[in-house]
Write an enzyme that holds these catalytic residues in place. Structure first.
Site, PDB file in Angstrom:
ATOM      1  N   PRO A 100      25.483 -17.218   7.517  1.00 54.35           N
ATOM      2  CA  PRO A 100      24.421 -17.057   6.523  1.00 54.35           C
ATOM      3  C   PRO A 100      23.154 -16.614   7.240  1.00 54.35           C
ATOM      4  O   PRO A 100      22.784 -17.207   8.247  1.00 54.35           O
ATOM      5  CB  PRO A 100      24.248 -18.476   5.950  1.00 54.35           C
ATOM      6  N   MET A 101      22.519 -15.558   6.755  1.00 55.09           N
ATOM      7  CA  MET A 101      21.267 -15.096   7.386  1.00 55.09           C
ATOM      8  C   MET A 101      20.283 -14.635   6.318  1.00 55.09           C
ATOM      9  O   MET A 101      20.562 -13.703   5.570  1.00 55.09           O
ATOM     10  CB  MET A 101      21.549 -13.955   8.376  1.00 55.09           C
ATOM     11  N   CYS A 151      18.495 -24.911  10.004  1.00 52.13           N
ATOM     12  CA  CYS A 151      17.338 -24.012  10.093  1.00 52.13           C
ATOM     13  C   CYS A 151      16.231 -24.645  10.940  1.00 52.13           C
ATOM     14  O   CYS A 151      15.767 -25.746  10.642  1.00 52.13           O
ATOM     15  CB  CYS A 151      16.807 -23.669   8.711  1.00 52.13           C
ATOM     16  N   LYS A 154      26.618 -26.581   7.771  1.00 49.23           N
ATOM     17  CA  LYS A 154      26.272 -25.807   8.971  1.00 49.23           C
ATOM     18  C   LYS A 154      25.106 -26.505   9.643  1.00 49.23           C
ATOM     19  O   LYS A 154      24.096 -26.809   9.007  1.00 49.23           O
ATOM     20  CB  LYS A 154      25.892 -24.386   8.589  1.00 49.23           C
ATOM     21  N   HIS A 171      26.195 -24.386  15.208  1.00 48.98           N
ATOM     22  CA  HIS A 171      25.461 -23.478  16.087  1.00 48.98           C
ATOM     23  C   HIS A 171      25.150 -24.278  17.346  1.00 48.98           C
ATOM     24  O   HIS A 171      24.425 -25.275  17.283  1.00 48.98           O
ATOM     25  CB  HIS A 171      24.191 -22.998  15.369  1.00 48.98           C
ATOM     26  N   ASN A 193      29.651 -21.380  16.582  1.00 50.29           N
ATOM     27  CA  ASN A 193      28.651 -20.356  16.298  1.00 50.29           C
ATOM     28  C   ASN A 193      27.617 -20.321  17.418  1.00 50.29           C
ATOM     29  O   ASN A 193      27.220 -21.351  17.941  1.00 50.29           O
ATOM     30  CB  ASN A 193      27.991 -20.668  14.945  1.00 50.29           C
ATOM     31  N   GLY A 194      27.218 -19.111  17.738  1.00 43.80           N
ATOM     32  CA  GLY A 194      26.153 -18.942  18.722  1.00 43.80           C
ATOM     33  C   GLY A 194      26.529 -17.962  19.810  1.00 43.80           C
ATOM     34  O   GLY A 194      27.411 -18.237  20.626  1.00 43.80           O
ATOM     35  N   ASP A 195      25.906 -16.783  19.770  1.00 45.95           N
ATOM     36  CA  ASP A 195      25.975 -15.783  20.845  1.00 45.95           C
ATOM     37  C   ASP A 195      27.278 -14.991  20.936  1.00 45.95           C
ATOM     38  O   ASP A 195      27.482 -14.291  21.931  1.00 45.95           O
ATOM     39  CB  ASP A 195      25.712 -16.424  22.223  1.00 45.95           C
TER      40      ASP A 195
HETATM   41  C1  FMN Z   1      17.603 -13.259  10.661  1.00 48.36           C
HETATM   42  C2  FMN Z   1      18.347 -14.578  10.668  1.00 48.36           C
HETATM   43  C3  FMN Z   1      18.389 -15.335   9.516  1.00 48.36           C
HETATM   44  C4  FMN Z   1      19.083 -16.552   9.496  1.00 48.36           C
HETATM   45  N1  FMN Z   1      19.160 -17.245   8.328  1.00 48.36           N
HETATM   46  C5  FMN Z   1      19.969 -18.346   8.258  1.00 48.36           C
HETATM   47  C6  FMN Z   1      20.232 -18.993   7.018  1.00 48.36           C
HETATM   48  O1  FMN Z   1      19.738 -18.589   5.959  1.00 48.36           O
HETATM   49  N2  FMN Z   1      21.056 -20.078   7.034  1.00 48.36           N
HETATM   50  C7  FMN Z   1      21.635 -20.553   8.195  1.00 48.36           C
HETATM   51  O2  FMN Z   1      22.387 -21.523   8.154  1.00 48.36           O
HETATM   52  N3  FMN Z   1      21.399 -19.952   9.364  1.00 48.36           N
HETATM   53  C8  FMN Z   1      20.613 -18.861   9.423  1.00 48.36           C
HETATM   54  N4  FMN Z   1      20.472 -18.192  10.616  1.00 48.36           N
HETATM   55  C9  FMN Z   1      21.213 -18.666  11.800  1.00 48.36           C
HETATM   56  C10 FMN Z   1      22.562 -17.950  11.896  1.00 48.36           C
HETATM   57  O3  FMN Z   1      23.380 -18.292  10.793  1.00 48.36           O
HETATM   58  C11 FMN Z   1      23.296 -18.334  13.203  1.00 48.36           C
HETATM   59  O4  FMN Z   1      23.495 -19.713  13.223  1.00 48.36           O
HETATM   60  C12 FMN Z   1      22.523 -17.935  14.446  1.00 48.36           C
HETATM   61  O5  FMN Z   1      22.011 -16.627  14.325  1.00 48.36           O
HETATM   62  C13 FMN Z   1      23.400 -18.027  15.695  1.00 48.36           C
HETATM   63  O6  FMN Z   1      24.521 -17.205  15.598  1.00 48.36           O
HETATM   64  P1  FMN Z   1      24.583 -15.760  16.344  1.00 48.36           P
HETATM   65  O7  FMN Z   1      24.292 -15.985  17.797  1.00 48.36           O
HETATM   66  O8  FMN Z   1      25.971 -15.253  16.075  1.00 48.36           O
HETATM   67  O9  FMN Z   1      23.515 -14.914  15.710  1.00 48.36           O
HETATM   68  C14 FMN Z   1      19.743 -17.004  10.660  1.00 48.36           C
HETATM   69  C15 FMN Z   1      19.681 -16.237  11.814  1.00 48.36           C
HETATM   70  C16 FMN Z   1      19.001 -15.030  11.839  1.00 48.36           C
HETATM   71  C17 FMN Z   1      18.985 -14.210  13.112  1.00 48.36           C
END
Ligand code: FMN
Length: 329
Positions: free
Chosen positions: A18-19, A102, A141, A171, A204-206
């Site tokens: 989710p982003m 968050c 999450k 994460h 999750n993460g990286d």
């Molecule tokens: C632009 C952005 C918006 C995000 N918004 C949310 C969100 O709405 N809900 C959530 O649980 N995590 C949010 N995250 C965190 C991501 O879901 C994820 O946990 C985090 O980016 C680490 O994973 P990655 O390294 O694959 O990016 C957001 C991350 C980014 C970069």
């Protein structure tokens, strides 16, 4: 077979994270067609849902072709979260997800998102109320903990499982880390090594390449992975990881034609769904990755991220197609 409730997700599901301002229906459409097994909406404010705020309500839109799809909510009041969970359920998702991760001040410092990691008892009570309020599976999450001195993710996962969540995505950073430093997946192995845990645990993460996905899958024993930033402007990552798992080989990246076609499809849906102004604006963060590796792309990128006209952006994309035809990435 990994299952969340009755939903069958395959042997090692890849989830779109989710982003906020990213994982909207237009982006989810391109991730779905490139192999995402389970997707989540952007986080939605429980207070916004209760007050019927247009921005929050719009985020409830889910489409049949997206299934399985989860709606994610956040908030710090148990009663509001319970009510918001029911509103979200009525929108017809397959899963309801709770955001306990968050880190941004305006969320975490009010005790929502990762803020609740300072009060695990409240986290458990809130989750329990939400599980009771809805009929669909509830997932969570979260992050490892508030800071490096308060990592209790093994205990947290167990307690949340015991009150009825059906999967957890972790994460592998603390709230204090925000997005800095490296995600520390060793804690995910600790969660998985707890013999009492039987719900799926998604790491999750990286994760940003097929090789890293394979390494982390083998090293930490998680049940699937959630991918966020690496999918922004590069939805092909899901199928590339799957191909690598299945064959040990690396797929060639998409060619220019494919990149332009997917960027256009994403753009058109964005404008249709959010209107021209916001649709164009939110597409801007994707162009760098859509065309990463293209030499001398900068002037085109500048044009793409400054234009305020949908037709003009489409023309720039056509020009990219012509000028760089046959370019290798
Ligand atoms: C632009 C952005 C918006 C995000 N918004 C949310 C969100 O709405 N809900 C959530 O649980 N995590 C949010 N995250 C965190 C991501 O879901 C994820 O946990 C985090 O980016 C680490 O994973 P990655 O390294 O694959 O990016 C957001 C991350 C980014 C970069």
């Amino acid at each position: 077979m990994i299952k969340i409730g009755e939903l069958e997700l395959g042997e090692f599901p890849l989830l779109l994270a989710p982003m906020e301002d990213v994982s909207d229906p237009p982006f989810r459409a391109v991730c779905k067609s490139n192999g995402a097994d389970l997707m989540y909406t952007e986080f939605i404010s429980s207070e916004g849902l209760i007050r019927d705020a247009a921005k929050s309500v719009q985020k409830l839109d889910v489409y049949d072709y997206e299934r399985p799809i989860g709606i994610q909510i956040f908030g710090n009041e148990i009663s509001s979260m319970r009510e918001a969970a029911s509103i979200a359920e009525a929108a017809g998702p397959d899963i309801l997800d709770i955001n306990y991760g968050c880190p941004v001040n305006k969320v975490a410092c009010k005790g929502a998102g990762a803020g609740i990691l300072l009060d695990i008892d409240k986290m458990v009570s809130m989750t329990s109320e939400i599980v009771k309020a809805v009929d669909i599976p509830v997932t969570v999450k979260t992050r490892l903990g508030w800071d490096e001195n308060s990592i209790r993710i093994v205990e947290v996962t167990e307690r949340l499982q015991d009150i009825g969540i059906q999967a957890i995505s972790i994460h592998a950073r603390t709230r204090k880390q925000m997005y800095k430093g490296e995600a520390n997946w060793k804690y995910l192995a600790e969660v998985k090594n707890n013999p009492r845990i039987h719900i799926p645990v998604f790491g999750n993460g990286d994760i940003d390449s097929p090789e890293k996905a394979r390494l982390y899958r083998d090293q930490y024993g998680v049940d699937g992975m959630m991918i966020g930033r690496a999918a922004i402007g590069y939805p092909w990552i899901f199928n590339e990881i799957k191909h690598h798992f299945a064959t040990g080989a690396l797929l060639e990246g998409p060619d220019l034609e494919e990149r332009v076609a997917v960027a256009k499809r994403h753009l058109d849906f964005s404008v249709e769904w959010k209107g021209e102004k916001l649709g164009l604006l939110e597409m801007r963060r994707h162009y760098t990755n859509y065309f990463r590796g293209l030499p001398h792309f900068k002037p085109y990128r500048t044009a793409l991220v400054t234009s305020e006209d949908h037709k003009e952006v489409l023309q720039i994309l056509d020009e990219v197609s012509r000028v760089f035809a046959g370019a290798a990435f």
